[in-house]
Design a protein around this motif. Structure first.
Motif, PDB file in Angstrom:
ATOM      1  N   ILE A  23     -27.394  58.011   8.050  1.00  0.00           N
ATOM      2  CA  ILE A  23     -28.432  56.969   8.148  1.00  0.00           C
ATOM      3  C   ILE A  23     -29.197  57.066   9.468  1.00  0.00           C
ATOM      4  CG2 ILE A  23     -28.809  54.455   8.298  1.00  0.00           C
ATOM      5  CD1 ILE A  23     -26.355  54.153   6.507  1.00  0.00           C
ATOM      6  N   THR A  24     -30.514  56.970   9.395  1.00  0.00           N
ATOM      7  CA  THR A  24     -31.316  56.834  10.607  1.00  0.00           C
ATOM      8  C   THR A  24     -31.742  55.381  10.713  1.00  0.00           C
ATOM      9  OG1 THR A  24     -32.141  59.050  10.231  1.00  0.00           O
ATOM     10  CG2 THR A  24     -33.332  57.726  11.855  1.00  0.00           C
ATOM     11  N   PRO A  25     -31.203  54.663  11.694  1.00  0.00           N
ATOM     12  CA  PRO A  25     -31.580  53.249  11.815  1.00  0.00           C
ATOM     13  C   PRO A  25     -33.055  53.106  12.176  1.00  0.00           C
ATOM     14  CG  PRO A  25     -29.631  53.759  13.155  1.00  0.00           C
ATOM     15  CD  PRO A  25     -30.207  55.070  12.710  1.00  0.00           C
ATOM     16  N   ASN A  26     -33.659  52.036  11.702  1.00  0.00           N
ATOM     17  CA  ASN A  26     -35.072  51.763  11.982  1.00  0.00           C
ATOM     18  C   ASN A  26     -35.303  51.726  13.504  1.00  0.00           C
ATOM     19  OD1 ASN A  26     -37.587  50.706  12.299  1.00  0.00           O
ATOM     20  ND2 ASN A  26     -37.347  49.114  10.726  1.00  0.00           N
ATOM     21  N   PRO A  27     -36.112  52.686  14.046  1.00  0.00           N
ATOM     22  CA  PRO A  27     -36.279  52.758  15.504  1.00  0.00           C
ATOM     23  C   PRO A  27     -37.104  51.601  16.069  1.00  0.00           C
ATOM     24  CG  PRO A  27     -37.655  54.406  14.414  1.00  0.00           C
ATOM     25  CD  PRO A  27     -36.866  53.732  13.335  1.00  0.00           C
ATOM     26  N   ALA A  28     -37.703  50.785  15.197  1.00  0.00           N
ATOM     27  CA  ALA A  28     -38.477  49.640  15.686  1.00  0.00           C
ATOM     28  C   ALA A  28     -37.567  48.570  16.287  1.00  0.00           C
ATOM     29  CB  ALA A  28     -39.291  49.059  14.539  1.00  0.00           C
ATOM     30  N   TYR A  29     -36.277  48.659  15.987  1.00  0.00           N
ATOM     31  CA  TYR A  29     -35.334  47.639  16.481  1.00  0.00           C
ATOM     32  C   TYR A  29     -34.299  48.270  17.408  1.00  0.00           C
ATOM     33  CZ  TYR A  29     -37.064  44.638  12.720  1.00  0.00           C
ATOM     34  OH  TYR A  29     -37.853  43.886  11.891  1.00  0.00           O
ATOM     35  N   ALA A  30     -33.955  47.550  18.475  1.00  0.00           N
ATOM     36  CA  ALA A  30     -32.847  47.988  19.332  1.00  0.00           C
ATOM     37  C   ALA A  30     -31.547  47.771  18.561  1.00  0.00           C
ATOM     38  CB  ALA A  30     -32.831  47.164  20.609  1.00  0.00           C
ATOM     39  N   PRO A  31     -30.570  48.673  18.755  1.00  0.00           N
ATOM     40  CA  PRO A  31     -29.324  48.505  17.995  1.00  0.00           C
ATOM     41  C   PRO A  31     -28.551  47.254  18.433  1.00  0.00           C
ATOM     42  CG  PRO A  31     -29.151  50.337  19.566  1.00  0.00           C
ATOM     43  CD  PRO A  31     -30.570  49.848  19.621  1.00  0.00           C
ATOM     44  N   ILE A  32     -27.979  46.552  17.454  1.00  0.00           N
ATOM     45  CA  ILE A  32     -27.048  45.450  17.755  1.00  0.00           C
ATOM     46  C   ILE A  32     -25.817  45.673  16.884  1.00  0.00           C
ATOM     47  CG2 ILE A  32     -26.606  42.966  17.701  1.00  0.00           C
ATOM     48  CD1 ILE A  32     -29.531  42.419  17.988  1.00  0.00           C
ATOM     49  N   SER A  33     -24.653  45.643  17.503  1.00  0.00           N
ATOM     50  CA  SER A  33     -23.427  45.822  16.732  1.00  0.00           C
ATOM     51  C   SER A  33     -22.624  44.523  16.658  1.00  0.00           C
ATOM     52  CB  SER A  33     -22.545  46.919  17.339  1.00  0.00           C
ATOM     53  OG  SER A  33     -21.352  46.985  16.577  1.00  0.00           O
ATOM     54  N   LEU A  34     -22.352  44.111  15.411  1.00  0.00           N
ATOM     55  CA  LEU A  34     -21.404  43.012  15.183  1.00  0.00           C
ATOM     56  C   LEU A  34     -20.137  43.630  14.577  1.00  0.00           C
ATOM     57  CD1 LEU A  34     -23.824  40.399  13.503  1.00  0.00           C
ATOM     58  CD2 LEU A  34     -23.362  40.716  15.930  1.00  0.00           C
ATOM     59  N   GLY A  35     -19.968  44.936  14.821  1.00  0.00           N
ATOM     60  CA  GLY A  35     -18.899  45.683  14.144  1.00  0.00           C
ATOM     61  C   GLY A  35     -17.540  45.509  14.811  1.00  0.00           C
ATOM     62  N   ILE A  36     -17.484  45.883  16.080  1.00  0.00           N
ATOM     63  CA  ILE A  36     -16.167  45.911  16.738  1.00  0.00           C
ATOM     64  C   ILE A  36     -15.809  44.550  17.319  1.00  0.00           C
ATOM     65  CG2 ILE A  36     -14.818  46.959  18.611  1.00  0.00           C
ATOM     66  CD1 ILE A  36     -15.976  49.528  18.082  1.00  0.00           C
ATOM     67  N   GLY A  37     -14.568  44.143  17.107  1.00  0.00           N
ATOM     68  CA  GLY A  37     -14.093  42.846  17.599  1.00  0.00           C
ATOM     69  C   GLY A  37     -13.563  42.944  19.006  1.00  0.00           C
ATOM     70  N   GLU A  38     -14.441  43.354  19.910  1.00  0.00           N
ATOM     71  CA  GLU A  38     -13.994  43.509  21.304  1.00  0.00           C
ATOM     72  C   GLU A  38     -14.651  42.422  22.148  1.00  0.00           C
ATOM     73  OE1 GLU A  38     -13.609  47.403  23.836  1.00  0.00           O
ATOM     74  OE2 GLU A  38     -15.697  46.791  23.732  1.00  0.00           O
ATOM     75  N   PRO A  39     -13.858  41.600  22.853  1.00  0.00           N
ATOM     76  CA  PRO A  39     -14.461  40.524  23.647  1.00  0.00           C
ATOM     77  C   PRO A  39     -15.470  41.079  24.641  1.00  0.00           C
ATOM     78  CG  PRO A  39     -12.071  40.329  23.611  1.00  0.00           C
ATOM     79  CD  PRO A  39     -12.405  41.641  22.975  1.00  0.00           C
ATOM     80  N   LYS A  40     -16.609  40.364  24.772  1.00  0.00           N
ATOM     81  CA  LYS A  40     -17.677  40.844  25.658  1.00  0.00           C
ATOM     82  C   LYS A  40     -18.032  39.832  26.750  1.00  0.00           C
ATOM     83  CE  LYS A  40     -19.244  44.697  23.472  1.00  0.00           C
ATOM     84  NZ  LYS A  40     -18.104  45.576  23.715  1.00  0.00           N
ATOM     85  N   GLN A 350     -32.523  49.403   7.817  1.00  0.00           N
ATOM     86  CA  GLN A 350     -33.760  48.610   7.898  1.00  0.00           C
ATOM     87  C   GLN A 350     -33.878  47.790   9.187  1.00  0.00           C
ATOM     88  OE1 GLN A 350     -34.428  46.362   4.226  1.00  0.00           O
ATOM     89  NE2 GLN A 350     -33.454  47.979   3.045  1.00  0.00           N
ATOM     90  N   TYR A 351     -32.737  47.310   9.721  1.00  0.00           N
ATOM     91  CA  TYR A 351     -32.814  46.377  10.865  1.00  0.00           C
ATOM     92  C   TYR A 351     -31.923  46.767  12.043  1.00  0.00           C
ATOM     93  CZ  TYR A 351     -35.739  43.312   8.107  1.00  0.00           C
ATOM     94  OH  TYR A 351     -36.791  42.803   7.385  1.00  0.00           O
ATOM     95  N   VAL A 380     -19.298  38.619  19.330  1.00  0.00           N
ATOM     96  CA  VAL A 380     -18.722  38.800  20.666  1.00  0.00           C
ATOM     97  C   VAL A 380     -19.790  38.969  21.748  1.00  0.00           C
ATOM     98  CG1 VAL A 380     -16.474  39.665  19.952  1.00  0.00           C
ATOM     99  CG2 VAL A 380     -18.390  41.255  20.108  1.00  0.00           C
ATOM    100  N   ALA A 381     -20.976  39.424  21.348  1.00  0.00           N
ATOM    101  CA  ALA A 381     -22.047  39.616  22.345  1.00  0.00           C
ATOM    102  C   ALA A 381     -22.580  38.251  22.787  1.00  0.00           C
ATOM    103  CB  ALA A 381     -23.163  40.451  21.727  1.00  0.00           C
ATOM    104  N   GLU A 382     -23.463  38.250  23.759  1.00  0.00           N
ATOM    105  CA  GLU A 382     -24.042  36.989  24.227  1.00  0.00           C
ATOM    106  C   GLU A 382     -24.821  36.330  23.084  1.00  0.00           C
ATOM    107  OE1 GLU A 382     -23.141  35.653  26.937  1.00  0.00           O
ATOM    108  OE2 GLU A 382     -22.087  37.427  27.648  1.00  0.00           O
ATOM    109  N   THR A 383     -25.012  35.011  23.228  1.00  0.00           N
ATOM    110  CA  THR A 383     -25.622  34.220  22.144  1.00  0.00           C
ATOM    111  C   THR A 383     -26.979  34.789  21.713  1.00  0.00           C
ATOM    112  OG1 THR A 383     -24.491  32.277  22.943  1.00  0.00           O
ATOM    113  CG2 THR A 383     -26.359  31.886  21.499  1.00  0.00           C
ATOM    114  N   ALA A 384     -27.823  35.142  22.701  1.00  0.00           N
ATOM    115  CA  ALA A 384     -29.186  35.592  22.355  1.00  0.00           C
ATOM    116  C   ALA A 384     -29.120  36.821  21.449  1.00  0.00           C
ATOM    117  CB  ALA A 384     -29.962  35.906  23.631  1.00  0.00           C
ATOM    118  N   GLU A 385     -28.203  37.740  21.741  1.00  0.00           N
ATOM    119  CA  GLU A 385     -28.095  38.959  20.934  1.00  0.00           C
ATOM    120  C   GLU A 385     -27.549  38.637  19.537  1.00  0.00           C
ATOM    121  OE1 GLU A 385     -26.742  42.416  23.134  1.00  0.00           O
ATOM    122  OE2 GLU A 385     -25.763  43.147  21.311  1.00  0.00           O
TER     123      GLU A 385
END
Ligand SMILES: Cc1ncc(COP(=O)(O)O)c(C=O)c1O
Length: 401
Positions: A23-40, A350-351, A380-385
């Motif tokens: 997969i090539t993620p849509n380059p119009a968006y910065a990557p955001i991961s909700l994948g790994i459960g690692e405290p941030k 797409q996103y 786990v990321a900051e609220t805004a992300e």
């Protein structure tokens, strides 16, 4: 080679990497991961300070596997404050280098693979270490499904008597990963009765216990045992960690507490395995267990974040605020017909948002993969992300009717 190694399953993130490779993620968006459960969230200053202050003397001697009396006392005092539970710090507490290694070591300690049909029961979906620990100990895992109709409580009644009869170890996870479900006292009563009848040991994984959204804190296994008059914690060991409570997954620090006779055997196993905790980490851990303010602040951050993100996502998919933990366990909308991997791939393409397909966190058992049709989102990321990710997921679902 140890033939049991070949029975281990690929880790969910390995499978995700493979799934996403084309997969090539849509380059119009910065990557955001909700994948790994690692405290941030930030690690507490007081822990960092204790860690660096301990460097002066903390590297010059071999630590004991039992940990220092001061650390065991700090753990016991925390149990007393948090759960009103009394444990003997000399015999009923043992420090561990994070709960992952301890959950693994535990099966190697309690399982007798020479007994016919050695079985380990665990929830489904589940934290994959339970399965690997069972397999490498020579036991066979049995997966008990969680029931979405009952707040994802595990359906223990679905486990046949014949399975309980050969069960040597039961893993429970409360608050659950990925469901966030907390086990109530009645569920504990049922499991203690089964343990009394069939003689199996209960490993209670409680590493998300301090991140919760209801008024009352999650019930702990030792607390449930105490309330039910089992103050010796027979055949029960609870696993607790600083990783999520104090945002220090890199510290590798937790402890186990419970049945003294089992902990004595676990100590023996761990002495040979070489699992003593660094004195520097022990000192930092004492500081962390003795402070509650940073835990209250951390919980407040999660609560504020979940209060904003959950309603956004609930407007487009079946998802609700969990009892506890830092995951949303959401059903993929009907358009995907239960294909959680397709949902994850299309969302990434797409996103540029990563979520973990629920089927990767569960096994097909008794004709069902109870993770299928769901995705796990770690906030786990900051609220805004997290909010940005949620807004993109809303757009994604609305633009794929
Ligand atoms: C359910 C569960 N148990 C245990 C662990 C291990 O945590 P640690 O080894 O950092 O204590 C994790 C980590 O993600 C988890 O999700």
């Amino acid at each position: 080679m140890n033939p049991l190694l070949s029975r281990l399953q690929p880790y969910p993130f390995e499978r995700l990497r493979e799934l996403f490779a084309p997969i090539t993620p849509n380059p119009a968006y910065a990557p955001i991961s909700l994948g790994i459960g690692e405290p941030k969230h930030a690690a507490p200053e007081l822990v960092k300070q204790a860690l660096t202050a301990a460097l002066g003397s903390g590297l010059s001697g071999y630590p004991a596997t039992t940990g220092t009396p001061a650390l065991r006392q700090a753990c016991a005092s925390w149990l007393q404050r948090r759960y009103g539970v009394q444990v003997n710090p000399s015999t009923q507490v043992l420090p561990v280098n994070g709960t992952r290694e301890a959950l693994f070591a535990f099966a190697q300690t309690v399982i007798d693979p020479t007994r016919d049909g050695a079985t380990v029961v665990c929830p489904n979906p589940f934290y994959q270490i339970y399965e690997g620990a069972a397999l490498l100990s020579g036991a066979t895992p049995y997966y008990a499904p969680s029931d979405p109709a009952r707040n994802f409580a595990v359906d223990w009644d679905s486990v046949p008597e014949a399975v309980w009869a050969r069960t040597q170890l039961l893993y429970v996870c409360s608050p659950g990963n990925p469901t966030g479900a907390v086990m109530p006292l009645d569920e504990w009563r049922k499991l203690f009765a089964l343990s009394d009848r069939y003689g199996f040991v209960i490993a209670s994984d409680e590493c998300y216990s301090e991140i919760y959204f209801r008024d009352e804190p999650p019930l702990g296994g030792l607390e449930a045992a105490t309330q039910l008059g089992r103050s010796n914690f027979e055949r029960l060991v609870a696993f607790t960690s600083l990783s999520k409570r104090s945002n220090v997954p890199g510290l590798r620090s937790g402890f186990v507490a419970g049945d003294a006779a089992i902990l004595q055997q676990l100590l023996l196993y761990r002495t040979y395995h070489g699992s003593a905790m660094s004195p520097v980490v022990q000192t930092a851990s004492i500081a962390a267990w003795n402070d509650e303010q940073h835990v209250i602040d951390n919980r407040a951050q999660y609560r504020a974040k979940f209060a904003q993100v959950t309603p956004l996502l609930a407007s487009v998919m079946d998802v609700a605020l969990p009892d506890a933990g830092f995951y949303l366990w959401a059903a993929v909308p009907e358009r995907w017909q239960g294909r959680d991997t397709d949902f994850a791939c299309e969302l990434l393409a797409q996103y540029n948002v990563t979520v973990l397909p629920g089927s990767y966190l569960a096994r097909q058992a008794q004709g069902l993969n109870p993770g299928q049709g769901r995705v796990r989102m770690a906030l786990v990321a900051e609220t805004a992300e997290c909010l940005e990710a949620a807004q993109r997921i809303v757009q994604f679902i609305q633009s794929n009717p």
